[in-house]
Design a protein around this motif. Sequence first.
Motif, PDB file in Angstrom:
ATOM      1  N   HIS A  35       0.810  -1.120  -0.081  1.00  0.00           N
ATOM      2  CA  HIS A  35       0.147  -0.032   0.074  1.00  0.00           C
ATOM      3  C   HIS A  35       0.859   1.258  -0.095  1.00  0.00           C
ATOM      4  N   GLY A  36       1.897   1.250   0.727  1.00  0.00           N
ATOM      5  CA  GLY A  36       2.972   2.295   0.559  1.00  0.00           C
ATOM      6  C   GLY A  36       3.218   2.734  -0.633  1.00  0.00           C
ATOM      7  N   ILE A  37       3.735   1.588  -1.613  1.00  0.00           N
ATOM      8  CA  ILE A  37       4.210   1.743  -2.860  1.00  0.00           C
ATOM      9  C   ILE A  37       2.889   2.622  -3.799  1.00  0.00           C
ATOM     10  N   GLU A  38       1.610   1.844  -3.430  1.00  0.00           N
ATOM     11  CA  GLU A  38       0.433   2.385  -4.408  1.00  0.00           C
ATOM     12  C   GLU A  38       0.305   3.808  -4.062  1.00  0.00           C
ATOM     13  N   GLN A  39       0.394   4.176  -2.633  1.00  0.00           N
ATOM     14  CA  GLN A  39       0.304   5.647  -2.137  1.00  0.00           C
ATOM     15  C   GLN A  39       1.298   6.411  -2.855  1.00  0.00           C
ATOM     16  N   PHE A  40       2.566   5.893  -2.745  1.00  0.00           N
ATOM     17  CA  PHE A  40       3.722   6.704  -3.635  1.00  0.00           C
ATOM     18  C   PHE A  40       3.105   7.151  -5.181  1.00  0.00           C
ATOM     19  N   ILE A  41       2.747   6.042  -5.725  1.00  0.00           N
ATOM     20  CA  ILE A  41       2.343   6.351  -7.236  1.00  0.00           C
ATOM     21  C   ILE A  41       1.533   7.147  -7.087  1.00  0.00           C
ATOM     22  N   ASN A  42       0.359   7.149  -6.488  1.00  0.00           N
ATOM     23  CA  ASN A  42      -0.679   8.216  -6.788  1.00  0.00           C
ATOM     24  C   ASN A  42      -0.425   9.439  -6.359  1.00  0.00           C
ATOM     25  N   LEU A  43       0.573   9.686  -5.231  1.00  0.00           N
ATOM     26  CA  LEU A  43       0.932  10.851  -4.990  1.00  0.00           C
ATOM     27  C   LEU A  43       1.972  11.534  -5.814  1.00  0.00           C
ATOM     28  N   SER A  87       1.811  10.657  -9.130  1.00  0.00           N
ATOM     29  CA  SER A  87       1.034  11.319 -10.381  1.00  0.00           C
ATOM     30  C   SER A  87       0.322  12.416 -10.213  1.00  0.00           C
ATOM     31  N   ARG A  88      -0.211  12.723  -9.004  1.00  0.00           N
ATOM     32  CA  ARG A  88      -1.089  13.855  -8.620  1.00  0.00           C
ATOM     33  C   ARG A  88      -0.064  15.218  -8.975  1.00  0.00           C
ATOM     34  N   LEU A  89       1.279  14.804  -8.040  1.00  0.00           N
ATOM     35  CA  LEU A  89       2.195  15.946  -7.649  1.00  0.00           C
ATOM     36  C   LEU A  89       3.398  16.238  -8.731  1.00  0.00           C
ATOM     37  N   LYS A  90       3.733  15.264  -9.524  1.00  0.00           N
ATOM     38  CA  LYS A  90       5.000  15.199 -10.320  1.00  0.00           C
ATOM     39  C   LYS A  90       4.927  16.782 -11.266  1.00  0.00           C
ATOM     40  N   ASP A  91       4.155  17.143 -11.657  1.00  0.00           N
ATOM     41  CA  ASP A  91       3.974  18.421 -12.530  1.00  0.00           C
ATOM     42  C   ASP A  91       4.190  19.721 -11.718  1.00  0.00           C
ATOM     43  N   ARG A  92       3.845  19.779 -10.280  1.00  0.00           N
ATOM     44  CA  ARG A  92       3.647  20.802  -9.382  1.00  0.00           C
ATOM     45  C   ARG A  92       4.833  21.704  -9.786  1.00  0.00           C
ATOM     46  N   GLN A  93       4.549  22.978  -9.997  1.00  0.00           N
ATOM     47  CA  GLN A  93       5.740  23.897 -10.385  1.00  0.00           C
ATOM     48  C   GLN A  93       5.426  25.045  -9.463  1.00  0.00           C
ATOM     49  N   GLY A  94       6.459  25.987  -9.650  1.00  0.00           N
ATOM     50  CA  GLY A  94       6.491  27.252  -9.348  1.00  0.00           C
ATOM     51  C   GLY A  94       6.578  27.431  -7.772  1.00  0.00           C
ATOM     52  N   ASP A  95       6.961  26.352  -6.842  1.00  0.00           N
ATOM     53  CA  ASP A  95       7.103  26.604  -5.488  1.00  0.00           C
ATOM     54  C   ASP A  95       8.437  27.549  -5.282  1.00  0.00           C
ATOM     55  N   ILE A  96       8.449  28.644  -4.174  1.00  0.00           N
ATOM     56  CA  ILE A  96       9.321  29.327  -3.966  1.00  0.00           C
ATOM     57  C   ILE A  96      10.452  28.516  -3.172  1.00  0.00           C
ATOM     58  N   LEU A  97      11.600  29.121  -2.986  1.00  0.00           N
ATOM     59  CA  LEU A  97      12.570  28.607  -1.868  1.00  0.00           C
ATOM     60  C   LEU A  97      12.077  29.049  -0.708  1.00  0.00           C
ATOM     61  N   LYS A  98      11.898  27.987   0.111  1.00  0.00           N
ATOM     62  CA  LYS A  98      11.393  28.079   1.550  1.00  0.00           C
ATOM     63  C   LYS A  98      12.612  27.195   2.251  1.00  0.00           C
ATOM     64  N   LYS A 108      -5.701   6.355  -2.386  1.00  0.00           N
ATOM     65  CA  LYS A 108      -5.740   7.480  -3.574  1.00  0.00           C
ATOM     66  C   LYS A 108      -5.262   8.924  -2.513  1.00  0.00           C
ATOM     67  N   GLU A 109      -5.732   8.749  -1.083  1.00  0.00           N
ATOM     68  CA  GLU A 109      -5.561   9.879  -0.487  1.00  0.00           C
ATOM     69  C   GLU A 109      -4.631   9.965   0.457  1.00  0.00           C
ATOM     70  N   ASP A 110      -4.495   8.732   1.265  1.00  0.00           N
ATOM     71  CA  ASP A 110      -3.530   8.789   2.379  1.00  0.00           C
ATOM     72  C   ASP A 110      -1.937   8.490   1.919  1.00  0.00           C
ATOM     73  N   THR A 111      -1.363   8.691   2.783  1.00  0.00           N
ATOM     74  CA  THR A 111       0.186   8.715   2.590  1.00  0.00           C
ATOM     75  C   THR A 111       0.908   7.844   3.878  1.00  0.00           C
ATOM     76  N   ASP A 112       0.110   7.530   4.662  1.00  0.00           N
ATOM     77  CA  ASP A 112       0.791   7.074   5.767  1.00  0.00           C
ATOM     78  C   ASP A 112       1.635   5.881   5.804  1.00  0.00           C
ATOM     79  N   HIS A 113       1.473   5.126   5.026  1.00  0.00           N
ATOM     80  CA  HIS A 113       2.015   3.653   4.819  1.00  0.00           C
ATOM     81  C   HIS A 113       3.308   4.117   3.977  1.00  0.00           C
ATOM     82  N   PHE A 114       3.498   4.947   3.030  1.00  0.00           N
ATOM     83  CA  PHE A 114       4.394   5.326   2.564  1.00  0.00           C
ATOM     84  C   PHE A 114       5.350   6.298   3.225  1.00  0.00           C
TER      85      PHE A 114
END
Length: 642
Positions: A25-33, A35-46, A386-392
Amino acid sequence: MGLLTEGSPLTWEETKKLSQHVREHGIEQFINLYSRLKDRQGDILKWGDEVEYMIVKFDDENQRATVSLKAQEILAQLNEKELANPTEVKSLWRPEYAAYMVEGTPGKPYGGLMAHFNVVEANMRYRRQEVVALLAENETVMSITSFPRLGTPNFTTPPYETTPDDESSAARSLYFPDQAIYPGHPRFKTLTRNIRQRRNEKVSIDLPIFIDQNTKLPVEGSSSDKPNFVHLDAMGFGMGCCCLQMTFQACNINEARTLYDQLTPLCPIMLAFTAASPAYRGYLTDTDCRWNVISASVDCRTAEERGEKPLKENQFRIFKSRYDSIDSYLSPAGEKYNDVPLVYDKKIYQRLIDGEIDHLLAQHIAHLFIRDSVSLFSEKVHQNDKEDTDHFENIQSTNWQTMRFKPPPPNSPIGWRVEFRPCETQLTDFENAAIVCFIVLLTRVILSYQLNFLIPISKVDQNMQNCQKRDAVRQGKFWFRKNITGTNAGTTTIENGLNDTLNNTNEENIDDEYELMTIDQIINGKGTFPGLVPLIHSYLGSMDVDADTHCTIQQYLKLIQRRASGELLTTASWIRQEIINHPDYNHDSVISEKINYDLLKKSKEIQDGLRLCPELLGYHNSSKTTDNIPAAIEKHLTKKCN
Ligand code: ADP
Ligand code: MG
Ligand code: MG
Ligand code: MG
């Protein structure tokens, strides 16, 4: 890690039965995470720092210093402000492994303004004062990496007997009582018990003793085949040490991969540089750093996995503890330097590839997932992948490595981050702030100048061992890349350049790329090698910096340069010197109650600015740090950025 939620921990037998479940389940959670977030852009340095502290109690009458098991009580008070006003507090406080430890971070991460470098130290000072305000007069909070007499009789207040024969004890240590494990959350004792049970025996840590004229061998408690080693037998000896960490947000996943890779070769360098822990269980040892101690203190591998017996019950021969330096780079530029064999389950790797994760990231995740969960809560067994990431996170957060690649948490404004985890804590806020600012500035220089520090992972591993040796800063030599700026120091012809590209995968070629250097050379430069601090100076020259911040940064860089050159002592060397020169020291490697007390008293005076310590800090070490960024500067810079 946020405030820990309560939960009911499963036993090791139950956790073991569910280990495949957590992995899948950790692996499934990572795959879902992903695919949702791989294209996330434009975060600034924090970025932000984490400093761990010990609560220390002085008994002036008996000239003793002990660790005070008050963290839970103090944290309850420290967290009140956050619970009342989570977005406006200036600091956040979290529990750590030991009942005498707390971890503090700034209330909010810092941003991209140069002026933020001027508030780091003031925030650290504020944090210290916040804790001190809750302590008794004879107690204080100290950012020391290892408590020299940890594990000696009555090293805690209140004192406790150890119970090695009690089957219900988590650690069953001869030296470290369970009461010294943080009691406020079941995670810590559960980890302790499960790691011991998974391994089928107590953890085993052997540190070479510093052999002096009158050192008695065998060392009391040493294993029969290792008479000159200090033997430690509990997770608390490692996880009960303090460290200094930094997290950086990248603008997207690719930048995060680049930073992860580029900071990796700097881990052993910074470990040598921040060395601060030469003493354990009342003995002066021959190493200066906590790393191998903490690595062995959570080494849950069985004898089969460690290669001491042929594989029968277990799936893999595993080369490192789950707390160790990283095994592979993540960016395309790093790929050709991935020269150590990576152990992973082919099926998990294939699942990640089928889930559209590229080779480098898939092998990284698959490698993390060779580990079993060592702490599982009944409430968390069944999750929505699809939503949780605890196992990952369960597996990710118990791979304690030099660098951590942190995906954005679910439903949060936080982006892809990397964490730099090797550094030891220094006595003063000034030093800790200097190290944090140095590393943050280095990330800016790496990205702006496209610096390249990559060397083979096997060489980083060699550096990891050498950097922990006594006085490595002055005496050690480390594999480091010769040409870090990408320009080929005058000798490139078109043919050479072409050959370089053609021979990219040729090992001989890679071996020409690095050589042995001293820390002085790496940080201050020498010959055609520019040095990290001069590169930062050059970067700063092109930045608009207000006068106070400029002055503060200069003080920090000066400290870094003088430590690197050997002109100033590392914390570890200073501690050694204090012990060896103490009038009560018998040249037998033993740190008595009185030596420990005097060392910590002096350290407290230095941390509180009541005593100069030129050999450690030099004479000019008051920065212009301030609690707040002046409004005018904030506006000015914001305007300039638009
Ligand atoms: P962990 O213990 O898992 O590393 P903590 O929550 O204790 O995590 O510490 C996280 C660190 O990251 C803190 O220094 C914090 O200031 C910093 N931080 C928080 N948000 C961000 C962000 N968006 N980008 C970079 N750093 C952040
Ligand atoms: Mg933390
Ligand atoms: Mg911590
Ligand atoms: Mg951390």
